[in-house]
Every structure is written in C-alpha cells, then in structure tokens.
Design an enzyme around this catalytic site. Sequence first.
Site, mmCIF file in Angstrom:
data_model
loop_
_atom_site.group_PDB
_atom_site.id
_atom_site.type_symbol
_atom_site.label_atom_id
_atom_site.label_comp_id
_atom_site.label_asym_id
_atom_site.label_seq_id
_atom_site.Cartn_x
_atom_site.Cartn_y
_atom_site.Cartn_z
ATOM 1 N N ARG A 9 -11.283 -11.671 17.577
ATOM 2 C CA ARG A 9 -10.205 -10.660 17.622
ATOM 3 C C ARG A 9 -9.218 -10.975 18.747
ATOM 4 N NH1 ARG A 9 -10.229 -6.680 14.337
ATOM 5 N NH2 ARG A 9 -8.995 -5.223 15.550
ATOM 6 N N THR A 60 -2.654 -6.718 15.940
ATOM 7 C CA THR A 60 -2.282 -6.607 14.523
ATOM 8 C C THR A 60 -0.775 -6.699 14.360
ATOM 9 O OG1 THR A 60 -4.177 -5.127 14.221
ATOM 10 C CG2 THR A 60 -2.519 -5.127 12.475
ATOM 11 N N ASN A 114 0.596 -10.969 8.715
ATOM 12 C CA ASN A 114 0.242 -11.298 10.100
ATOM 13 C C ASN A 114 -0.757 -12.454 10.195
ATOM 14 O OD1 ASN A 114 -1.893 -9.837 9.142
ATOM 15 N ND2 ASN A 114 -2.004 -8.382 10.831
ATOM 16 N N HIS A 138 -6.825 -12.120 9.157
ATOM 17 C CA HIS A 138 -7.619 -10.892 9.295
ATOM 18 C C HIS A 138 -8.919 -11.243 10.016
ATOM 19 C CE1 HIS A 138 -9.850 -7.242 8.228
ATOM 20 N NE2 HIS A 138 -10.860 -8.063 7.975
ATOM 21 N N TYR A 194 -10.508 -3.566 1.400
ATOM 22 C CA TYR A 194 -9.736 -2.749 2.355
ATOM 23 C C TYR A 194 -9.931 -1.249 2.126
ATOM 24 C CZ TYR A 194 -6.970 -6.576 4.482
ATOM 25 O OH TYR A 194 -6.554 -7.667 5.209
ATOM 26 N N GLU A 214 -18.032 -7.072 5.302
ATOM 27 C CA GLU A 214 -16.998 -8.018 4.862
ATOM 28 C C GLU A 214 -17.576 -9.389 4.517
ATOM 29 O OE1 GLU A 214 -13.383 -5.901 7.384
ATOM 30 O OE2 GLU A 214 -13.862 -7.991 7.792
ATOM 31 N N PHE A 259 0.367 2.321 4.098
ATOM 32 C CA PHE A 259 0.656 0.913 3.794
ATOM 33 C C PHE A 259 -0.320 0.299 2.787
ATOM 34 C CE2 PHE A 259 -1.839 1.074 7.796
ATOM 35 C CZ PHE A 259 -2.930 0.282 7.473
ATOM 36 N N LYS A 284 -4.316 -15.366 5.408
ATOM 37 C CA LYS A 284 -3.616 -14.574 4.398
ATOM 38 C C LYS A 284 -2.627 -15.406 3.562
ATOM 39 C CE LYS A 284 -4.230 -10.257 6.922
ATOM 40 N NZ LYS A 284 -3.623 -8.963 7.295
ATOM 41 N N ARG A 303 -1.707 -14.826 15.821
ATOM 42 C CA ARG A 303 -0.634 -13.990 15.268
ATOM 43 C C ARG A 303 0.679 -14.197 16.007
ATOM 44 N NH1 ARG A 303 -4.694 -8.935 14.286
ATOM 45 N NH2 ARG A 303 -5.055 -9.235 12.058
HETATM 46 P P1 CMP Z 1 -5.628 -6.590 8.856
HETATM 47 O O1 CMP Z 1 -6.279 -7.010 10.119
HETATM 48 O O2 CMP Z 1 -5.841 -7.451 7.650
HETATM 49 O O3 CMP Z 1 -6.094 -5.107 8.488
HETATM 50 C C1 CMP Z 1 -5.300 -4.226 7.704
HETATM 51 C C2 CMP Z 1 -3.931 -4.763 7.451
HETATM 52 O O4 CMP Z 1 -2.966 -3.836 7.027
HETATM 53 C C3 CMP Z 1 -3.355 -5.321 8.746
HETATM 54 O O5 CMP Z 1 -4.046 -6.506 9.113
HETATM 55 C C4 CMP Z 1 -1.899 -5.489 8.378
HETATM 56 O O6 CMP Z 1 -1.650 -6.710 7.715
HETATM 57 C C5 CMP Z 1 -1.670 -4.369 7.342
HETATM 58 N N1 CMP Z 1 -0.783 -3.325 7.841
HETATM 59 C C6 CMP Z 1 0.391 -3.022 7.311
HETATM 60 N N2 CMP Z 1 0.967 -2.004 7.964
HETATM 61 C C7 CMP Z 1 0.129 -1.658 8.945
HETATM 62 C C8 CMP Z 1 0.180 -0.666 9.981
HETATM 63 N N3 CMP Z 1 1.210 0.170 10.116
HETATM 64 N N4 CMP Z 1 -0.859 -0.606 10.835
HETATM 65 C C9 CMP Z 1 -1.926 -1.441 10.697
HETATM 66 N N5 CMP Z 1 -2.008 -2.389 9.731
HETATM 67 C C10 CMP Z 1 -0.987 -2.497 8.875
#
Ligand code: CMP
Length: 142
Positions: free
Chosen positions: A86, A92, A113, A116, A50, A127, A58, A10, A103
């Site tokens: 993962r 996450t 974070n 992805h 997304y 994807e 969010f 990211k 992470r």
């Molecule tokens: P990612 O794995 O890229 O998938 C969705 C992204 O949304 C997640 O990582 C986070 O960077 C972002 N995000 C922000 N707020 C939240 C939340 N409350 N729960 C989950 N993902 C979030």
Amino acid sequence: MIERTLAIIKPRAVARNIIGDILKMMEENNLKIVALKMIHMDRKVAAGFYYVHKDKPFFTSLIKFMTSGAVIVAVLEGKDAITRYRKLMGSTNPDKADEGTIRKKYAESLQANAVHGSDSPESAEYEISYFFNATELRPYHY
Ligand code: CMP
C-alpha cells in the site's frame, strides 16, 4: 509477519505497456510475485470483487472502467506485504501520492490510478481467493 496481498494492474496501465515497469517496482521493493495472470473481467466478476463499494457514487463508473480491458492480477508475498505494498502504491488519489510511488508515477486519474491493492488481511484473503485457486496458490519455495 509474512503476508500475501492481491495486486491488480488496471486496464489503462495494461494498455499503455507499463506492466513490466510496475511489476519491476514491486520486485525491487522485495515483494515476491507468487501468482500472476492476465484476465478480462465481466461486469458480474468486477461487481463481486468491488462489492464493498456497491453503494458508492463512483461504483458504476468503476465497474465500467475495470471491465474496459484486460488487467493483471497478482499475489505478492513478503514481510508485512499488505502495508508495504500500500505504501508502494501511494494514495488512491494520485494528486496526493508521494514521490516514488506507483500511482505518483503512472496514475492518470483517481479512477485510472494504475493499480489496486488489498487494504487489510481480511480483504487480502477475500481478494486472493476471488481470483486464484488452490493449484495457483501453493506455498512458494525460495
Ligand atoms: P482501488 O484501490 O481499486 O479501490 C476502489 C477504486 O475506486 C479506487 O482504487 C479508484 O480507482 C476508484 N475510485 C473512483 N472514485 C473514487 C473516490 N472518490 N474515492 C475512492 N476511490 C475512487
């Protein structure tokens, strides 16, 4: 089963010069980088990627963040690559991520974070084909 999964490094991680460190963790975990490029998404591209989160609170902030700078998109291949990657990423929410995960080591916040990864075979298929074409996705020869 040999699988392919999509990884994104990211914007904040790219800006912090830790692309190499993160790719190294992937390689050291026996995930083969079979496709790789740097891109800078516009809002339309990020929103399409997304779309499953489009109704989440969010979403707007996530799209703003993911379009704020360049990212690395990569396809990782290996035995059970989807679940293994993962696991390597960690939770996450970086506060909940285990020691030794990407992470835990590099995330700055829930949103920033660091990385992805696809969460299922169906999302991996969507994807990967979202960012890579057939010429970039030929079978990899070991
Ligand atoms: P990612 O794995 O890229 O998938 C969705 C992204 O949304 C997640 O990582 C986070 O960077 C972002 N995000 C922000 N707020 C939240 C939340 N409350 N729960 C989950 N993902 C979030």
